[in-house]
Design a protein around this motif. Sequence first.
Motif, PDB file in Angstrom:
ATOM      1  N   GLY A   1      -9.221   0.431  12.531  1.00 39.34           N
ATOM      2  CA  GLY A   1     -10.130   0.422  11.384  1.00 39.34           C
ATOM      3  C   GLY A   1      -9.773   1.504  10.381  1.00 39.34           C
ATOM      4  O   GLY A   1      -9.743   1.252   9.165  1.00 39.34           O
ATOM      5  N   ASP A   2      -9.505   2.726  10.883  1.00 43.11           N
ATOM      6  CA  ASP A   2      -9.111   3.813   9.986  1.00 43.11           C
ATOM      7  C   ASP A   2      -7.796   3.499   9.289  1.00 43.11           C
ATOM      8  O   ASP A   2      -7.612   3.805   8.111  1.00 43.11           O
ATOM      9  CB  ASP A   2      -8.963   5.121  10.773  1.00 43.11           C
ATOM     10  CG  ASP A   2     -10.297   5.690  11.216  1.00 43.11           C
ATOM     11  OD1 ASP A   2     -11.312   5.378  10.574  1.00 43.11           O
ATOM     12  OD2 ASP A   2     -10.314   6.442  12.205  1.00 43.11           O
ATOM     13  N   LEU A   3      -6.874   2.883  10.027  1.00 47.03           N
ATOM     14  CA  LEU A   3      -5.584   2.548   9.453  1.00 47.03           C
ATOM     15  C   LEU A   3      -5.736   1.514   8.337  1.00 47.03           C
ATOM     16  O   LEU A   3      -5.121   1.632   7.270  1.00 47.03           O
ATOM     17  CB  LEU A   3      -4.641   2.028  10.534  1.00 47.03           C
ATOM     18  CG  LEU A   3      -3.239   1.612  10.099  1.00 47.03           C
ATOM     19  CD1 LEU A   3      -2.532   2.756   9.387  1.00 47.03           C
ATOM     20  CD2 LEU A   3      -2.427   1.150  11.294  1.00 47.03           C
ATOM     21  N   THR A   4      -6.571   0.502   8.566  1.00 47.40           N
ATOM     22  CA  THR A   4      -6.810  -0.507   7.541  1.00 47.40           C
ATOM     23  C   THR A   4      -7.393   0.134   6.289  1.00 47.40           C
ATOM     24  O   THR A   4      -6.955  -0.141   5.160  1.00 47.40           O
ATOM     25  CB  THR A   4      -7.759  -1.597   8.069  1.00 47.40           C
ATOM     26  OG1 THR A   4      -7.178  -2.224   9.214  1.00 47.40           O
ATOM     27  CG2 THR A   4      -8.039  -2.644   7.003  1.00 47.40           C
ATOM     28  N   THR A   5      -8.376   1.006   6.484  1.00 41.52           N
ATOM     29  CA  THR A   5      -8.993   1.688   5.346  1.00 41.52           C
ATOM     30  C   THR A   5      -7.976   2.535   4.591  1.00 41.52           C
ATOM     31  O   THR A   5      -7.947   2.547   3.353  1.00 41.52           O
ATOM     32  CB  THR A   5     -10.156   2.570   5.829  1.00 41.52           C
ATOM     33  OG1 THR A   5     -11.140   1.741   6.461  1.00 41.52           O
ATOM     34  CG2 THR A   5     -10.797   3.319   4.672  1.00 41.52           C
ATOM     35  N   THR A   6      -7.111   3.232   5.337  1.00 39.19           N
ATOM     36  CA  THR A   6      -6.095   4.078   4.714  1.00 39.19           C
ATOM     37  C   THR A   6      -5.112   3.249   3.898  1.00 39.19           C
ATOM     38  O   THR A   6      -4.769   3.589   2.761  1.00 39.19           O
ATOM     39  CB  THR A   6      -5.342   4.875   5.792  1.00 39.19           C
ATOM     40  OG1 THR A   6      -6.261   5.749   6.447  1.00 39.19           O
ATOM     41  CG2 THR A   6      -4.208   5.686   5.201  1.00 39.19           C
ATOM     42  N   LEU A   7      -4.641   2.152   4.472  1.00 39.82           N
ATOM     43  CA  LEU A   7      -3.668   1.309   3.780  1.00 39.82           C
ATOM     44  C   LEU A   7      -4.275   0.673   2.531  1.00 39.82           C
ATOM     45  O   LEU A   7      -3.691   0.744   1.441  1.00 39.82           O
ATOM     46  CB  LEU A   7      -3.159   0.222   4.727  1.00 39.82           C
ATOM     47  CG  LEU A   7      -2.240   0.689   5.851  1.00 39.82           C
ATOM     48  CD1 LEU A   7      -2.074  -0.408   6.895  1.00 39.82           C
ATOM     49  CD2 LEU A   7      -0.875   1.102   5.304  1.00 39.82           C
ATOM     50  N   VAL A   8      -5.428   0.055   2.676  1.00 40.91           N
ATOM     51  CA  VAL A   8      -6.052  -0.614   1.538  1.00 40.91           C
ATOM     52  C   VAL A   8      -6.472   0.412   0.486  1.00 40.91           C
ATOM     53  O   VAL A   8      -6.344   0.177  -0.719  1.00 40.91           O
ATOM     54  CB  VAL A   8      -7.238  -1.473   2.002  1.00 40.91           C
ATOM     55  CG1 VAL A   8      -7.941  -2.121   0.804  1.00 40.91           C
ATOM     56  CG2 VAL A   8      -6.777  -2.546   2.976  1.00 40.91           C
ATOM     57  N   GLY A   9      -6.930   1.576   0.948  1.00 39.70           N
ATOM     58  CA  GLY A   9      -7.294   2.640   0.017  1.00 39.70           C
ATOM     59  C   GLY A   9      -6.103   3.143  -0.775  1.00 39.70           C
ATOM     60  O   GLY A   9      -6.235   3.525  -1.947  1.00 39.70           O
ATOM     61  N   THR A  10      -4.929   3.162  -0.151  1.00 37.38           N
ATOM     62  CA  THR A  10      -3.718   3.577  -0.862  1.00 37.38           C
ATOM     63  C   THR A  10      -3.382   2.591  -1.972  1.00 37.38           C
ATOM     64  O   THR A  10      -2.997   2.975  -3.080  1.00 37.38           O
ATOM     65  CB  THR A  10      -2.546   3.700   0.123  1.00 37.38           C
ATOM     66  OG1 THR A  10      -2.844   4.727   1.085  1.00 37.38           O
ATOM     67  CG2 THR A  10      -1.254   4.053  -0.594  1.00 37.38           C
ATOM     68  N   LEU A  11      -3.533   1.292  -1.697  1.00 36.75           N
ATOM     69  CA  LEU A  11      -3.288   0.288  -2.731  1.00 36.75           C
ATOM     70  C   LEU A  11      -4.294   0.442  -3.868  1.00 36.75           C
ATOM     71  O   LEU A  11      -3.932   0.360  -5.050  1.00 36.75           O
ATOM     72  CB  LEU A  11      -3.354  -1.115  -2.137  1.00 36.75           C
ATOM     73  CG  LEU A  11      -2.933  -2.252  -3.078  1.00 36.75           C
ATOM     74  CD1 LEU A  11      -1.476  -2.092  -3.521  1.00 36.75           C
ATOM     75  CD2 LEU A  11      -3.140  -3.609  -2.414  1.00 36.75           C
ATOM     76  N   ALA A  12      -5.552   0.699  -3.520  1.00 34.19           N
ATOM     77  CA  ALA A  12      -6.572   0.907  -4.553  1.00 34.19           C
ATOM     78  C   ALA A  12      -6.242   2.141  -5.391  1.00 34.19           C
ATOM     79  O   ALA A  12      -6.445   2.141  -6.618  1.00 34.19           O
ATOM     80  CB  ALA A  12      -7.949   1.044  -3.908  1.00 34.19           C
ATOM     81  N   ALA A  13      -5.714   3.198  -4.757  1.00 31.29           N
ATOM     82  CA  ALA A  13      -5.331   4.411  -5.493  1.00 31.29           C
ATOM     83  C   ALA A  13      -4.207   4.116  -6.476  1.00 31.29           C
ATOM     84  O   ALA A  13      -4.197   4.631  -7.608  1.00 31.29           O
ATOM     85  CB  ALA A  13      -4.912   5.508  -4.513  1.00 31.29           C
ATOM     86  N   LEU A  14      -3.242   3.296  -6.073  1.00 35.92           N
ATOM     87  CA  LEU A  14      -2.174   2.910  -6.985  1.00 35.92           C
ATOM     88  C   LEU A  14      -2.742   2.210  -8.209  1.00 35.92           C
ATOM     89  O   LEU A  14      -2.342   2.487  -9.351  1.00 35.92           O
ATOM     90  CB  LEU A  14      -1.178   1.995  -6.266  1.00 35.92           C
ATOM     91  CG  LEU A  14      -0.110   1.340  -7.151  1.00 35.92           C
ATOM     92  CD1 LEU A  14       0.808   2.396  -7.763  1.00 35.92           C
ATOM     93  CD2 LEU A  14       0.696   0.322  -6.350  1.00 35.92           C
TER      94      LEU A  14
ATOM     95  N   PRO B   1      -4.955   8.147  10.813  1.00 33.85           N
ATOM     96  CA  PRO B   1      -3.615   7.955  10.254  1.00 33.85           C
ATOM     97  C   PRO B   1      -3.618   8.220   8.752  1.00 33.85           C
ATOM     98  O   PRO B   1      -4.615   7.995   8.062  1.00 33.85           O
ATOM     99  CB  PRO B   1      -3.305   6.487  10.570  1.00 33.85           C
ATOM    100  CG  PRO B   1      -4.635   5.843  10.749  1.00 33.85           C
ATOM    101  CD  PRO B   1      -5.545   6.887  11.306  1.00 33.85           C
ATOM    102  N   ARG B   2      -2.482   8.680   8.246  1.00 35.12           N
ATOM    103  CA  ARG B   2      -2.328   8.995   6.828  1.00 35.12           C
ATOM    104  C   ARG B   2      -1.057   8.352   6.310  1.00 35.12           C
ATOM    105  O   ARG B   2      -0.041   8.337   7.008  1.00 35.12           O
ATOM    106  CB  ARG B   2      -2.253  10.511   6.641  1.00 35.12           C
ATOM    107  CG  ARG B   2      -2.168  10.965   5.203  1.00 35.12           C
ATOM    108  CD  ARG B   2      -2.135  12.483   5.117  1.00 35.12           C
ATOM    109  NE  ARG B   2      -0.843  13.016   5.501  1.00 35.12           N
ATOM    110  CZ  ARG B   2       0.192  13.178   4.667  1.00 35.12           C
ATOM    111  NH1 ARG B   2       0.081  12.810   3.398  1.00 35.12           N
ATOM    112  NH2 ARG B   2       1.333  13.684   5.102  1.00 35.12           N
ATOM    113  N   VAL B   3      -1.098   7.810   5.104  1.00 33.50           N
ATOM    114  CA  VAL B   3       0.101   7.269   4.478  1.00 33.50           C
ATOM    115  C   VAL B   3       0.871   8.431   3.863  1.00 33.50           C
ATOM    116  O   VAL B   3       0.416   9.065   2.907  1.00 33.50           O
ATOM    117  CB  VAL B   3      -0.236   6.224   3.408  1.00 33.50           C
ATOM    118  CG1 VAL B   3       1.038   5.747   2.714  1.00 33.50           C
ATOM    119  CG2 VAL B   3      -0.966   5.035   4.036  1.00 33.50           C
ATOM    120  N   ALA B   4       2.046   8.741   4.448  1.00 31.53           N
ATOM    121  CA  ALA B   4       2.869   9.830   3.927  1.00 31.53           C
ATOM    122  C   ALA B   4       3.660   9.403   2.702  1.00 31.53           C
ATOM    123  O   ALA B   4       3.926  10.217   1.811  1.00 31.53           O
ATOM    124  CB  ALA B   4       3.828  10.326   5.017  1.00 31.53           C
ATOM    125  N   ALA B   5       4.048   8.133   2.637  1.00 27.34           N
ATOM    126  CA  ALA B   5       4.773   7.625   1.469  1.00 27.34           C
ATOM    127  C   ALA B   5       4.733   6.107   1.468  1.00 27.34           C
ATOM    128  O   ALA B   5       4.835   5.467   2.521  1.00 27.34           O
ATOM    129  CB  ALA B   5       6.221   8.102   1.462  1.00 27.34           C
TER     130      ALA B   5
END
Length: 349
Positions: free
Chosen positions: A132-145, A229-233
Amino acid sequence: MTRTAVPTLGGADLAAVARVMAEAGEPVAGELECSLIAGGRSNLTYRLGDGRRRWVLRTPPRAGRTPSAHDVVRELRIIAALHPTPVPVARPVAACEDEAVIGVPFAICEFVDGTTVQTREAFERLAPESVGDLTTTLVGTLAALHRVDHVQAGLGGLARADGYAARQLKRWSGQWELVAREGLGALGGELVEALAARLPDQRRTAVVHGDFRIDNTLLQISGGPGGAPRVAAVVDWELATLGDPDADVAMMCAYRHAAFDLIVGEESAWTSPLLPGVAELAATYEELAGVTLAHWEFHLALAYFKIGVIAAGIDHRRRSGAGAGPGFDTAGEAVRTYLDLGRQALRSG
């Protein structure tokens, strides 16, 4: 048919790369060493090192390239523009458009420590409670872009800001005509006509990645209690442009179908049943981005068509002798599935 192996970079090539790096203000401490990280289906990615530091070098394939694809120098320009923003990307180092230097254009970034989760086996080794945290992190990264002001970031001239759906349909239908196998051309043509009849107005404009999913990110996953988890790049920016962010979300969702495994030649992380389905991913984006996705059926159908063209392109390179390895022998089997998914998505709207 004789298959072409993925090329290696020899000593003369690496010396030339080192000169380009030095000219860009990044001198190396000794002779460069090089190893392939990934390659064959699209751009090739190499790890460089001088015994002290590490970098990543990207080149297009040396054969079987299609027009407008595989522009690694353009990729680096996008990464350089995004580097000061909240979007996690590698530090850009140098680019070279002169094919005479090593035979192809190339781009270099600093190496980012992180985990690439590509296979379903690797993904399912993660703790179930972290999904769940990973999904939020990934989708949140796309939203940040999509929140990045592309003009302020220096990307206002990257592409036209409007007419994204029409531009994408024209580009990918053109690619389809180049790579379609006999017997599927008409089916793809029918989908193109149906999409053309439903071209939507564009509500928002943003930098879109065009290929966003878990294996196009580098993750840092904490093993400690409560470590998220955190998206490093975010990596693989070759399809990035200015466009409709709703279409970018659709592309991320369209990759969830199991037929994607045929394209990569293995059970992929992004098709794992542990991850949310298309509807839930879309809803998560809406919540995190604070928007409502518009013209969803059209964007999802176009996304399925684009993946079908990607699969056909991989099969085209196999048939031309320009690629071998996982996915090349099976990608062609996914093409009809994605065309059918596109037609179904339009009918559901």
